[in-house]
Design an enzyme around this catalytic site. Structure first.
Site, PDB file in Angstrom:
ATOM      1  N   ASP A 100       0.859  -1.178   0.000  1.00 31.46           N
ATOM      2  CA  ASP A 100       0.000   0.000   0.000  1.00 31.46           C
ATOM      3  C   ASP A 100       0.903   1.238   0.000  1.00 31.46           C
ATOM      4  OD1 ASP A 100      -2.948   1.042   0.516  1.00 31.46           O
ATOM      5  OD2 ASP A 100      -1.727   2.026   2.044  1.00 31.46           O
ATOM      6  N   HIS A 302      -6.867  -6.315  -1.256  1.00 32.49           N
ATOM      7  CA  HIS A 302      -5.838  -5.297  -1.073  1.00 32.49           C
ATOM      8  C   HIS A 302      -4.782  -5.668  -0.038  1.00 32.49           C
ATOM      9  CE1 HIS A 302      -4.070  -1.355  -1.231  1.00 32.49           C
ATOM     10  NE2 HIS A 302      -4.266  -1.160   0.061  1.00 32.49           N
TER      11      HIS A 302
END
Length: 327
Positions: A100, A302
């Site tokens: 991320d 994610h």
């Protein structure tokens, strides 16, 4: 061997680190809204493979210090923390693994200081030199005011929402952006409908997926709560510097990633459906000419290293071994 915890002084601020093992240094850089704990499944396998594994709480997060100034969270500051951390640990170089927001930090450090980076791994977010992320002035036109990165720009708004109940927020976002989101069968961008709040757009899950326990949620929440009502102000300030980063990183226009690289992403990751990302992924061999591999994980959302630890660990060990064979 257990994970050990301590604080180090880096660039005038105190960073908490978790570490295990000995050998060549591997730095694990977490993203939003996480902490060192997001790498809980990586410590032992990498340490057992012969590496010194260190995961900091990055600037503004969890047990680390939170500078007050918004402009203390620019990309050059974050790269500076990595450079300073390598030195503070008594090392000359490191392999960087970022997820991320940690991925742009890792990619940027590799781009700006290839002399210190033996190899770089990005999870979820591919390299997009030089500033690594499009500015809110661009994403506002593409996605509207509700796009989460735009929504985060207003000081105090998201800060108060997220800090009111960190555990609830974490359950919502960790499940909602995962490959196990019960409310979506394809990747969903995080966009807040007009008139709604951020948390309104993320339902509280009825149950947690197999890779996430309530103990995990509480481990994140406890560390975040150390900053009280401003628990997420530091992390949100990273987003409030995206526009500023465009100018600060402009001297690196035209630079690519000159060190060995690995990219991994889940096919259910919301990043994959952002404008321009498919083209960026196709351009990876040109951006990073020493690309070792680009791996897509079926069914993974994610939270790459948490959702698919076995696959991520195997790919990391393979990449590290590949580096070890290079002259």
């Amino acid at each position: 061997m257990n994970v050990e915890h301590r604080d180090v002084e880096v660039n005038g601020i105190r960073l908490h680190i978790a570490e295990q093992g000995s050998g060549p240094l591997v730095l694990l850089l977490h993203g939003f809204p996480e902490s060192w704990y997001s790498w809980r499944h990586q410590f032992a396998p990498l340490a057992e493979a012969g590496y010194r594994v260190v995961a900091p709480d990055q600037r503004g997060y969890a047990r680390s210090e939170r500078p007050e100034e918004v402009d203390a969270y620019t990309l050059p500051h974050l790269v500076g923390d990595v450079v300073g951390l390598i030195r503070a640990l008594g090392e000359e170089s490191a392999v960087l693994v970022g997820h991320d927001w940690g991925a742009p930090v890792a990619w940027s450090t590799a781009m700006m200081r290839p002399d210190l980076v033996r190899g770089v791994v990005g999870l979820s977010v591919p390299p997009f030199p030089p500033a690594m992320m499009p500015a809110p002035s661009v994403t506002r036109r593409v996605y509207g005011e509700g796009f989460y990165q735009v929504y985060f720009q207003e000081p105090g708004v998201a800060d108060a929402e997220l800090a009111a109940d960190p555990a609830s927020f974490l359950r919502r976002v960790l499940v909602g952006a995962s490959g196990d989101n019960p409310y979506a069968d394809e990747p969903q961008l995080w966009i807040v409908p007009e008139g709604s709040t951020l948390l309104d757009s993320l339902p509280e899950p009825d149950e947690l997926p197999s890779w996430l326990t309530e103990e995990d949620v509480q481990a994140f929440a406890r560390d975040h709560a150390l900053h009280g009502a401003r628990a997420y102000t530091g992390p949100l300030n990273w987003y409030r510097n995206i526009e500023r980063n465009q100018g600060l990183m402009s001297p690196f226009q035209g630079r690519g990633i000159d060190v060995p690289a690995l990219y991994m992403v889940g096919d259910m990751d919301m990043v994959t459906v952002m404008r321009g990302i498919p083209e960026l992924r196709e351009a990876l061999p040109a951006i990073a000419p020493k690309l070792h591999d680009s791996v897509t994980l079926p069914g993974c959302g994610h939270w790459t290293q948490q959702e698919r630890p076995a696959e991520v660990n195997a790919a990391l060990v393979d990449f590290l071994a590949h580096l070890g064979t290079r002259s």
